[in-house]
Design a protein around this motif. Structure first.
Motif, short mmCIF file in Angstrom:
data_model
loop_
_atom_site.label_atom_id
_atom_site.label_comp_id
_atom_site.label_asym_id
_atom_site.label_seq_id
_atom_site.Cartn_x
_atom_site.Cartn_y
_atom_site.Cartn_z
N GLU A 25 4.88 104.75 58.12
CA GLU A 25 4.15 104.62 59.37
C GLU A 25 4.52 103.31 60.06
O GLU A 25 4.56 102.26 59.43
CB GLU A 25 2.64 104.63 59.10
CG GLU A 25 1.80 104.59 60.35
CD GLU A 25 0.31 104.58 60.05
OE1 GLU A 25 -0.46 104.44 61.02
OE2 GLU A 25 -0.07 104.69 58.88
N HIS A 38 3.61 100.50 62.61
CA HIS A 38 2.49 99.89 63.32
C HIS A 38 3.06 99.14 64.52
O HIS A 38 4.05 98.42 64.39
CB HIS A 38 1.73 98.94 62.39
CG HIS A 38 1.31 99.61 61.13
ND1 HIS A 38 0.27 100.51 61.08
CD2 HIS A 38 1.82 99.55 59.88
CE1 HIS A 38 0.15 100.96 59.85
NE2 HIS A 38 1.07 100.40 59.10
N THR A 39 2.46 99.32 65.68
CA THR A 39 2.97 98.71 66.90
C THR A 39 1.84 97.93 67.58
O THR A 39 0.68 98.03 67.21
CB THR A 39 3.50 99.78 67.88
OG1 THR A 39 2.41 100.62 68.28
CG2 THR A 39 4.59 100.62 67.24
N ILE A 40 2.25 97.17 68.58
CA ILE A 40 1.29 96.41 69.39
C ILE A 40 1.78 96.41 70.83
O ILE A 40 2.98 96.58 71.08
CB ILE A 40 1.12 94.97 68.84
CG1 ILE A 40 -0.11 94.30 69.44
CG2 ILE A 40 2.39 94.14 69.03
CD1 ILE A 40 -0.80 93.35 68.51
N LEU A 84 -3.13 92.35 62.51
CA LEU A 84 -2.53 93.64 62.18
C LEU A 84 -1.42 93.48 61.13
O LEU A 84 -1.34 94.25 60.17
CB LEU A 84 -2.00 94.33 63.44
CG LEU A 84 -1.42 95.73 63.26
CD1 LEU A 84 -2.44 96.68 62.66
CD2 LEU A 84 -0.92 96.26 64.61
N GLU A 129 -3.16 92.76 57.83
CA GLU A 129 -3.86 93.95 57.34
C GLU A 129 -2.88 94.99 56.78
O GLU A 129 -3.14 95.60 55.74
CB GLU A 129 -4.67 94.56 58.48
CG GLU A 129 -5.38 95.86 58.13
CD GLU A 129 -6.01 96.51 59.36
OE1 GLU A 129 -6.02 97.75 59.41
OE2 GLU A 129 -6.47 95.78 60.26
N LYS A 130 -1.77 95.18 57.46
CA LYS A 130 -0.79 96.20 57.06
C LYS A 130 0.30 95.66 56.14
O LYS A 130 1.18 96.39 55.71
CB LYS A 130 -0.15 96.84 58.30
CG LYS A 130 -1.16 97.49 59.24
CD LYS A 130 -1.98 98.57 58.54
CE LYS A 130 -2.95 99.22 59.49
NZ LYS A 130 -3.80 100.22 58.86
N LEU A 173 6.15 93.58 64.14
CA LEU A 173 5.59 94.73 64.85
C LEU A 173 6.45 95.01 66.08
O LEU A 173 6.68 94.10 66.89
CB LEU A 173 4.17 94.44 65.32
CG LEU A 173 3.11 94.17 64.27
CD1 LEU A 173 1.85 93.63 64.94
CD2 LEU A 173 2.81 95.44 63.48
#
Length: 146
Positions: free
Chosen positions: A17, A19-21, A33, A36-37, A42
């Motif tokens: 997966e 994760h983006t921002i 983020l 957390e990930k 990102l």
């Protein structure tokens, strides 16, 4: 040598997966983020397109060393852009050369403008080591006449 598409399929579900921002989100949100990930970078996505990438290195060099506040600074102010991407048909060796020559640690995989995944230098090194180990095994078997 495996292609980027094959390598993405091999990545575990946890790491598959992406994760983006967004570029307008605050740097503090990006840091939270990433923590957390448990990721080091990102992709910055706007309107479905990758417009940059923000990494821990960007934070250290463009925020901490310049005394900026991560609360009021948008990601767009520190992201690396334009972002270098790779398509899924390239092979591991091509990606390793690109990352080495451009001093990159993360490489977004994009096809027809769509973000498919994110490769780290660790992903590529792991695959290169596995391929070399397999080649050594094949050569040893050939020498023994198996």
């Amino acid at each position: 040598m495996k292609t980027v598409a094959q390598l993405l399929k091999l990545k575990s579900q946890q790491h598959h997966e992406v994760h983006t921002i967004g570029p307008g989100q605050m740097v503090l949100e990006a840091l939270k983020l990433m923590a957390e990930k448990n990721v080091g970078a990102l992709p910055v996505v706007e309107g479905g397109q990758v417009v940059g990438i923000v990494s821990e290195r960007d934070y250290a060099r463009k925020m901490v060393l310049k005394g900026r506040s991560s609360v009021g600074t948008p990601v767009s102010a520190i992201m690396s852009a334009p972002v270098i991407t790779v398509d899924p048909h390239q092979n591991v060796e091509f990606c390793m050369n690109m990352m080495t020559n451009s001093h990159l640690r993360h490489l977004p995989v994009v096809e027809n403008g769509e973000l498919l995944g994110l490769l780290s230098i660790g992903d590529l090194v792991k695959e290169a080591i596995a391929e070399q180990a397999n080649l050594i095994l094949q050569l040893e078997q050939y020498i023994r006449g198996e």
